[in-house]
Design a protein around this motif. Sequence first.
Motif, PDB file in Angstrom:
ATOM      1  N   MET A   1       1.302  55.179  72.352  1.00  0.00           N
ATOM      2  CA  MET A   1       0.791  53.835  72.555  1.00  0.00           C
ATOM      3  C   MET A   1      -0.297  53.557  71.521  1.00  0.00           C
ATOM      4  O   MET A   1      -1.164  54.381  71.276  1.00  0.00           O
ATOM      5  N   ILE A   2      -0.253  52.386  70.901  1.00  0.00           N
ATOM      6  CA  ILE A   2      -1.262  52.012  69.925  1.00  0.00           C
ATOM      7  C   ILE A   2      -2.462  51.429  70.654  1.00  0.00           C
ATOM      8  O   ILE A   2      -2.323  50.492  71.434  1.00  0.00           O
ATOM      9  N   PRO A   3      -3.677  51.961  70.448  1.00  0.00           N
ATOM     10  CA  PRO A   3      -4.854  51.401  71.102  1.00  0.00           C
ATOM     11  C   PRO A   3      -5.055  49.948  70.695  1.00  0.00           C
ATOM     12  O   PRO A   3      -4.669  49.543  69.610  1.00  0.00           O
ATOM     13  N   ARG A   4      -5.719  49.178  71.534  1.00  0.00           N
ATOM     14  CA  ARG A   4      -5.994  47.792  71.234  1.00  0.00           C
ATOM     15  C   ARG A   4      -7.224  47.706  70.340  1.00  0.00           C
ATOM     16  O   ARG A   4      -8.256  48.224  70.645  1.00  0.00           O
ATOM     17  N   GLU A 157       0.448  44.121  69.435  1.00  0.00           N
ATOM     18  CA  GLU A 157       1.249  43.151  68.692  1.00  0.00           C
ATOM     19  C   GLU A 157       0.929  43.141  67.208  1.00  0.00           C
ATOM     20  O   GLU A 157       1.820  43.002  66.369  1.00  0.00           O
ATOM     21  N   ASN A 158      -0.341  43.316  66.866  1.00  0.00           N
ATOM     22  CA  ASN A 158      -0.760  43.157  65.475  1.00  0.00           C
ATOM     23  C   ASN A 158      -1.135  44.456  64.773  1.00  0.00           C
ATOM     24  O   ASN A 158      -1.127  44.520  63.546  1.00  0.00           O
ATOM     25  N   SER A 159      -1.477  45.480  65.531  1.00  0.00           N
ATOM     26  CA  SER A 159      -2.041  46.699  64.945  1.00  0.00           C
ATOM     27  C   SER A 159      -1.023  47.816  64.880  1.00  0.00           C
ATOM     28  O   SER A 159      -0.196  47.970  65.781  1.00  0.00           O
ATOM     29  N   THR A 160      -1.101  48.587  63.803  1.00  0.00           N
ATOM     30  CA  THR A 160      -0.234  49.748  63.636  1.00  0.00           C
ATOM     31  C   THR A 160      -1.096  50.972  63.355  1.00  0.00           C
ATOM     32  O   THR A 160      -1.826  51.021  62.367  1.00  0.00           O
ATOM     33  N   LEU A 161      -1.004  51.943  64.246  1.00  0.00           N
ATOM     34  CA  LEU A 161      -1.757  53.186  64.101  1.00  0.00           C
ATOM     35  C   LEU A 161      -0.780  54.316  63.825  1.00  0.00           C
ATOM     36  O   LEU A 161       0.191  54.501  64.562  1.00  0.00           O
ATOM     37  N   PHE A 172      -5.882  59.671  60.664  1.00  0.00           N
ATOM     38  CA  PHE A 172      -5.319  58.471  61.261  1.00  0.00           C
ATOM     39  C   PHE A 172      -5.431  57.295  60.297  1.00  0.00           C
ATOM     40  O   PHE A 172      -6.408  57.178  59.551  1.00  0.00           O
ATOM     41  N   THR A 173      -4.433  56.433  60.334  1.00  0.00           N
ATOM     42  CA  THR A 173      -4.400  55.242  59.493  1.00  0.00           C
ATOM     43  C   THR A 173      -4.168  54.019  60.364  1.00  0.00           C
ATOM     44  O   THR A 173      -3.263  54.013  61.204  1.00  0.00           O
ATOM     45  N   LEU A 174      -4.983  53.008  60.171  1.00  0.00           N
ATOM     46  CA  LEU A 174      -4.851  51.768  60.928  1.00  0.00           C
ATOM     47  C   LEU A 174      -4.648  50.607  59.971  1.00  0.00           C
ATOM     48  O   LEU A 174      -5.391  50.440  59.011  1.00  0.00           O
ATOM     49  N   ARG A 175      -3.626  49.807  60.248  1.00  0.00           N
ATOM     50  CA  ARG A 175      -3.384  48.559  59.531  1.00  0.00           C
ATOM     51  C   ARG A 175      -3.200  47.461  60.569  1.00  0.00           C
ATOM     52  O   ARG A 175      -2.822  47.733  61.708  1.00  0.00           O
ATOM     53  N   ASP A 176      -3.455  46.239  60.151  1.00  0.00           N
ATOM     54  CA  ASP A 176      -3.329  45.109  61.068  1.00  0.00           C
ATOM     55  C   ASP A 176      -2.820  43.905  60.281  1.00  0.00           C
ATOM     56  O   ASP A 176      -3.352  43.600  59.207  1.00  0.00           O
TER      57      ASP A 176
END
Length: 216
Positions: A1-4, A157-161, A172-176
């Motif tokens: 699950m991707i955190p909010r 909906e918008n974030s990809t971890l 870890f890599t986060l994009r939005d």
Amino acid sequence: MIPRFRCVARAGFVVSTIALASVVASASMPESLHRAIPKDAMFSYFVAGPNAAPNSEGSTQSSLGLATFVIERAQDFGLLSKLNERARIWVDVLASMSELLDYPHAVVLLDISAAPRPDGGHQLTGLHAALIIRTHGDGARIEQRIQHLLSSYTDDENSTLSSRTSDASPVFTLRDRRWPDWVELNWGAHGEDYIVAIGAGSFDRIVRTIADRSLS
């Protein structure tokens, strides 16, 4: 699950956290952190930590610690839920500053670019920077703070971890999709340090510099 995580005030949140933490702390140059800074970096700032310079930042750290305690209790009771996003971001910046002051750390600006706007101003088009925190392998508090930010500002909906392995540790890599294309956040432990970086390749550049003294 991707955190909010609705985050960073489009990367500005991370940059503000790094900059504000540096402003309130006393500067020095720990050799162990200095070697992590690429020699062609545009700017770097070193903070020795609370035990390196007695009486230099005790009152600031104590005040920030009290502020963080009050903020966290207010969050626990839902008292901050009605604040708008900008206000909540600044509240979290203040709490994050207190966490940082407990560790020696270094801030480095690797690269920055901007493009002219039709109205005569300029718009940020690229930023590569990193925060290097000397945790001596115990980054639990840093990870808890990051998890809080993720839970507060991201969404599925918008974030990809995503994650990968670097030197046997997860990175870890986060994009939005709400951010500009150049905004990419990376974080993870590396040896005695915990690295938080913005901009594709920034994390790996710090890791390479630590491994090869000729680059620092």
